[in-house]
Write an enzyme that holds these catalytic residues in place. Structure first.
Site, PDB file in Angstrom:
ATOM      1  CB  SER A  19      -9.512  -0.733  17.172  1.00 28.34           C
ATOM      2  OG  SER A  19     -10.599  -0.420  18.031  1.00 28.34           O
ATOM      3  NE  ARG A  41     -19.730   0.888  15.991  1.00 28.61           N
ATOM      4  CZ  ARG A  41     -19.750   2.110  16.534  1.00 28.61           C
ATOM      5  NH1 ARG A  41     -20.856   2.823  16.485  1.00 28.61           N
ATOM      6  NH2 ARG A  41     -18.671   2.595  17.106  1.00 28.61           N
ATOM      7  CB  VAL A  67     -22.634  -5.136  20.489  1.00 22.77           C
ATOM      8  CG1 VAL A  67     -21.374  -5.821  19.998  1.00 22.77           C
ATOM      9  CG2 VAL A  67     -22.335  -3.725  20.994  1.00 22.77           C
ATOM     10  CE1 TYR A 158     -15.956   1.199  29.100  1.00 22.06           C
ATOM     11  CE2 TYR A 158     -14.521   1.732  30.954  1.00 22.06           C
ATOM     12  CZ  TYR A 158     -14.835   0.935  29.874  1.00 22.06           C
ATOM     13  OH  TYR A 158     -14.032  -0.131  29.566  1.00 22.06           O
ATOM     14  CE  LYS A 162     -17.886  -2.508  30.652  1.00 18.75           C
ATOM     15  NZ  LYS A 162     -17.748  -3.695  29.789  1.00 18.75           N
TER      16      LYS A 162
END
Length: 332
Positions: A19, A41, A67, A158, A162
């Site tokens: 996606s 996945r 991953v 998150y 990053k």
């Protein structure tokens, strides 16, 4: 000066390809003549992507994998090399996020976000680097986030993942100098991917990206440009990209005032939603393809928001806070 790569016939592994940015980047790379190995996945979603790639005249190997599982990562790379004879580009895309205040996020959410969005990049890089070294060339192309250079409420895990991934990529660039292996990064703004439809939330409301939202193809085109001219960091958006980086440098208090006051409101709707797990640990059936439920912000609204942000930058902090409501409305 970065050299210009001829992509036709090169082989790329694209992670997170079921996606969003991964899917659209795979399509754009295929159009440029790149032979693909796509992984995620969701096997059925990857098969749908493969059909689209073949319809556009491309080549596509599907390798389901997670991953966070080292054996899966090694197998994907091994199958790619066995099928094509080599691998030239790794496009690291796979990422997850979880919405909530830091002290209310389950600890397993924090570690899972890091495991996918940061360590997933590390695992795939370690798996392909021996092949790159043997070949004497290769390209690690990392899809990063503007949050790698900034921050936002509700996304502490998150954002920090990053930051870590961008720091890692910069260190790799130094270590690999002179080897023929290039490292590139694209700093992604809010884009119209299904990521926000997949993400768990602790808030009981539907999450949305920080406005303005760009079309996912903005990033996919940047990925192709970097594949052709590796060794750079690309910021493909202006308002939620280059302008924000400049603003954070000259007037960091403005962005801080806006996000601390309105950041949580920007990222939530009034729509009730009970989604405490999302796709963190188990893939979900929904949200296949490049685009999600949040559409891109119209260009005229982005232009209006740019003017508003420029006006806020020229004002005092109090004026920035008072004017931020209008800026948020314009961006939405």
């Amino acid at each position: 000066m970065a050299r210009h790569e001829d992509l036709k016939g090169q082989v790329a592994i694209v992670t997170g390809a079921s996606s969003g940015v991964g899917w659209q980047s795979a399509l754009r790379l295929a159009e440029a003549g790149v032979r693909l190995c796509v992984t995620a996945r969701r096997q059925s979603a990857l098969e749908q992507l493969r059909v689209e790639v073949l319809q556009r005249g491309g080549e596509c190997l599907v390798c389901e994998g997670d991953v966070t599982v080292a054996e899966d990562v090694e197998r994907v790379v091994r199958e790619c090399v066995a099928h094509y004879g080599r691998v030239d580009i790794l496009v690291n895309v796979a990422a997850v996020q979880s919405y909530g205040y830091f002290d209310q996020l389950p600890w397993e959410h924090i570690t899972r976000v890091f495991d996918v969005s940061c360590f997933g990049y590390f695992r795939f890089a370690r798996a392909v680097l021996p092949h790159f070294r043997k070949q004497g060339h290769g390209h690690l192309l990392n899809v990063q986030s503007m949050l790698a250079k900034g921050s936002a409420p509700l996304l502490s895990a998150y954002s920090s993942a990053k930051h870590a991934t961008l720091g890692w990529a910069r260190s790799l660039e130094l270590e690999l100098a002179g080897t023929g292996i290039q490292v590139s990064n694209v700093l992604v703004p809010s884009v119209s991917t299904p990521m926000f439809d997949h993400a768990p939330t602790m808030l009981g409301k539907k999450p949305v990206p920080v406005p303005p939202t760009y079309d996912v193809d903005l990033v996919a085109r940047a990925v192709v440009r970097l594949a052709k001219r590796p060794g750079r960091t690309s910021v493909p958006a202006f308002l939620q990209g280059r302008l924000m980086l400049w603003l954070n440098g000259v007037a960091p208090s403005v962005g801080k005032a806006v996000l601390s006051r309105f950041g949580a409101r920007m990222q939530t709707t009034d729509t009730p939603l009970d989604r405490p797990e999302g796709n963190l640990f188990t893939p979900v059936a929904e949200g296949v393809g490049p685009r999600g439920s949040v559409p891109p912000t119209p260009a005229w609204k982005r232009f209006t928001a740019t003017l508003g942000l420029a006006a806020l930058t020229g004002g005092v902090l109090g004026g920035a806070v008072l004017g931020a409501r209008g800026l948020v409305r314009a961006a939405r």
